[in-house]
Design a protein around this motif. Structure first.
Motif, PDB file in Angstrom:
ATOM      1  N   PRO A  94       9.554   6.057  -0.146  1.00 33.72           N
ATOM      2  CA  PRO A  94       8.755   5.405   0.895  1.00 33.72           C
ATOM      3  C   PRO A  94       8.335   6.397   1.978  1.00 33.72           C
ATOM      4  N   ASP A  95       7.198   6.113   2.623  1.00 22.17           N
ATOM      5  CA  ASP A  95       6.732   6.950   3.741  1.00 22.17           C
ATOM      6  C   ASP A  95       7.688   6.854   4.920  1.00 22.17           C
ATOM      7  N   MET A 108      -5.284  -0.406   6.480  1.00 21.97           N
ATOM      8  CA  MET A 108      -3.997  -1.044   6.259  1.00 21.97           C
ATOM      9  C   MET A 108      -3.378  -0.505   4.975  1.00 21.97           C
ATOM     10  N   ARG A 109      -2.077  -0.264   5.024  1.00 20.51           N
ATOM     11  CA  ARG A 109      -1.346   0.196   3.844  1.00 20.51           C
ATOM     12  C   ARG A 109      -0.599  -0.973   3.233  1.00 20.51           C
ATOM     13  N   ALA A 110      -0.520  -0.963   1.931  1.00 18.00           N
ATOM     14  CA  ALA A 110       0.250  -2.017   1.245  1.00 18.00           C
ATOM     15  C   ALA A 110       1.302  -1.340   0.398  1.00 18.00           C
ATOM     16  N   PRO A 111       2.520  -1.715   0.478  1.00 17.46           N
ATOM     17  CA  PRO A 111       3.116  -2.657   1.431  1.00 17.46           C
ATOM     18  C   PRO A 111       3.388  -1.977   2.768  1.00 17.46           C
ATOM     19  N   ASP A 112       3.458  -2.771   3.823  1.00 22.22           N
ATOM     20  CA  ASP A 112       3.658  -2.239   5.165  1.00 22.22           C
ATOM     21  C   ASP A 112       4.637  -3.132   5.919  1.00 22.22           C
ATOM     22  N   ASN A 113       5.685  -2.528   6.484  1.00 19.59           N
ATOM     23  CA  ASN A 113       6.666  -3.243   7.296  1.00 19.59           C
ATOM     24  C   ASN A 113       7.326  -4.389   6.516  1.00 19.59           C
ATOM     25  N   VAL A 114       7.943  -4.060   5.402  1.00 19.66           N
ATOM     26  CA  VAL A 114       8.550  -5.063   4.523  1.00 19.66           C
ATOM     27  C   VAL A 114      10.058  -5.107   4.711  1.00 19.66           C
ATOM     28  N   THR A 115      10.587  -6.298   4.836  1.00 21.09           N
ATOM     29  CA  THR A 115      12.021  -6.534   4.769  1.00 21.09           C
ATOM     30  C   THR A 115      12.230  -7.561   3.683  1.00 21.09           C
ATOM     31  N   THR A 119       3.453  -0.921  -5.747  1.00 17.57           N
ATOM     32  CA  THR A 119       4.076   0.057  -4.850  1.00 17.57           C
ATOM     33  C   THR A 119       5.437  -0.439  -4.383  1.00 17.57           C
ATOM     34  N   PHE A 120       5.527  -1.713  -4.011  1.00 14.16           N
ATOM     35  CA  PHE A 120       6.801  -2.294  -3.584  1.00 14.16           C
ATOM     36  C   PHE A 120       7.843  -2.152  -4.687  1.00 14.16           C
ATOM     37  N   ARG A 121       7.463  -2.473  -5.916  1.00 11.51           N
ATOM     38  CA  ARG A 121       8.374  -2.366  -7.058  1.00 11.51           C
ATOM     39  C   ARG A 121       8.817  -0.918  -7.263  1.00 11.51           C
ATOM     40  N   ALA A 122       7.892   0.010  -7.152  1.00  8.27           N
ATOM     41  CA  ALA A 122       8.216   1.421  -7.354  1.00  8.27           C
ATOM     42  C   ALA A 122       9.164   1.931  -6.263  1.00  8.27           C
TER      43      ALA A 122
END
Length: 94
Positions: free
Chosen positions: A40-41, A1-8, A29-32
């Protein structure tokens, strides 16, 4: 699992939100990605419709401020002053 993943994540103008979670949950990672410091990937980041991709300046200019998890970023400044060290004077809350 990757973090973060599928974020809205949406924040109405003028609101302040905190991001909390366990170590390894993807906060850094989300902040960056949100700030444009990390590409993002997949997907995209848009602030007021403008994409922030590999450049932190647009995000800052559009009002995104990142406050790191430190008890005192700049000793001698008030809490309010520590919240806005990189925010242009005209965009700081009064």
């Amino acid at each position: 699992m990757r973090a973060p993943d599928n974020v809205t994540f949406s924040v109405p103008a003028g609101e302040v939100h905190g991001l909390v979670g366990e170590n390894g949950a993807g906060k850094f990672t989300f902040r960056a990605v949100a700030s444009g410091a990390l590409v993002p990937d997949s997907g995209r980041v848009a602030i007021i419709g403008e994409q922030t991709l590999a450049d932190t300046e647009p995000a800052r200019r559009l009002g995104l401020a990142i406050v790191r998890q430190e008890p005192a970023l700049i000793p001698g400044l008030t809490v309010a002053e520590n919240l806005c060290p990189g925010v242009p004077a005209g965009q700081r809350p009064s």
